[in-house]
Write a protein that holds these residues in place. Structure first.
Motif: not given
Length: 268
Positions: A118, A120, A129
């Motif tokens: 992930h 961001t 994001d």
């Protein structure tokens, strides 16, 4: 790095010699060790702040070590290519059971390619994001393989578990250590196909504890096998260097390390 440890060892021996002339003994002996290691790492949040304006975090990225032990067979003279350890220790009592050591761990840390993480932050001026696959051509690759390089000072103690028949020397001891120090990595970073092999520099700190067994094959020669765990923090793994000016990478990792070394000791 090797020269630094040799200079520090020489300085401490000189301090000992000077103390002896004043009839006060500070150090009762010393030892040298060389060996190899293997690691397992916790997942890490890695924060990149790059000179092009990109500023993002990889969340829970997994990584592995890179032993390169077969290189000793391919090139027997290149003993420092695999993940290695060396130590210079000094005994503080006549029984040779307490002391301190300068400890260098040339561990290797490689963020695993092909994993989905992930992400961001901001990339190319756009807010991101979501999930992304780590690939050096399309995204990035990140590793400390010219060494994660943990240099630290340990306090140690050892307890005799078995002696020779004459009870004149130890054959097997339990040894335990704790210490802290600095990280001096050389980080290899590839971003969208562009590789940046960083310079060696002080990049953070580490703490650790270690325990295991020391086998005295002869009076002065020993084999030591230990397990070690700790925390390593890289504050600026890409900062203040000629090849990475304006870039920054920050992350922390926990680790488990297995270590096997051969050593030689002497006392006075």
């Amino acid at each position: 790095m090797k020269r630094l440890l040799i200079c520090l060892a020489a300085a401490l021996v000189c301090i000992h010699a000077k103390a002896q002339t004043k009839k006060r003994q500070l150090i009762y002996g010393m030892y040298l060790q060389w060996g190899y290691n293997a690691e397992a790492y916790t997942r890490s949040n890695i924060h990149f702040k790059l000179s092009n304006g990109d500023n993002f975090v990889l969340h829970h990225a997994k990584a592995h070590d890179k032993g390169d032990y077969d290189d000793i067979i391919k090139e027997p003279g290149q003993i420092s290519i695999p993940q290695y350890n060396y130590r210079i220790g000094f005994y503080l009592n006549r029984d040779l059971t307490k002391g301190f050591e300068l400890n260098f761990d040339h561990a290797k840390y490689v963020v695993t390619d092909g994993q989905k993480v992930h992400v961001t932050g901001t990339i190319g001026g756009q807010h991101v994001d979501g999930d992304s696959v780590l690939n050096p051509e399309t995204f990035l690759h990140f590793e400390h393989t010219d060494g994660a390089n943990w240099l630290h000072l340990n306090y140690f103690e050892q307890k005799t578990l078995a002696e020779n028949k004459a009870k004149t020397r130890a054959l097997l001891t339990l040894i335990y250590k704790a210490g802290a120090g600095i990280n001096i990595p050389r980080t290899d970073f590839t971003y969208h196909g562009d590789r940046l092999n960083n310079d060696f520099h002080i990049a953070g700190y580490n703490i650790g504890v270690e325990g295991g067994l020391r086998f005295y094959m002869l009076k002065r020669f020993f084999f030591e096998t230990t397990g070690k765990t700790g925390y390593v923090r890289y504050i600026d793994a890409l900062a203040n260097t000629t090849t990475a000016k304006g870039n920054r990478a920050t992350h922390g990792i926990g680790y488990l390390e297995g270590i096997a070394t051969l050593g030689y000791q002497f006392s006075w």
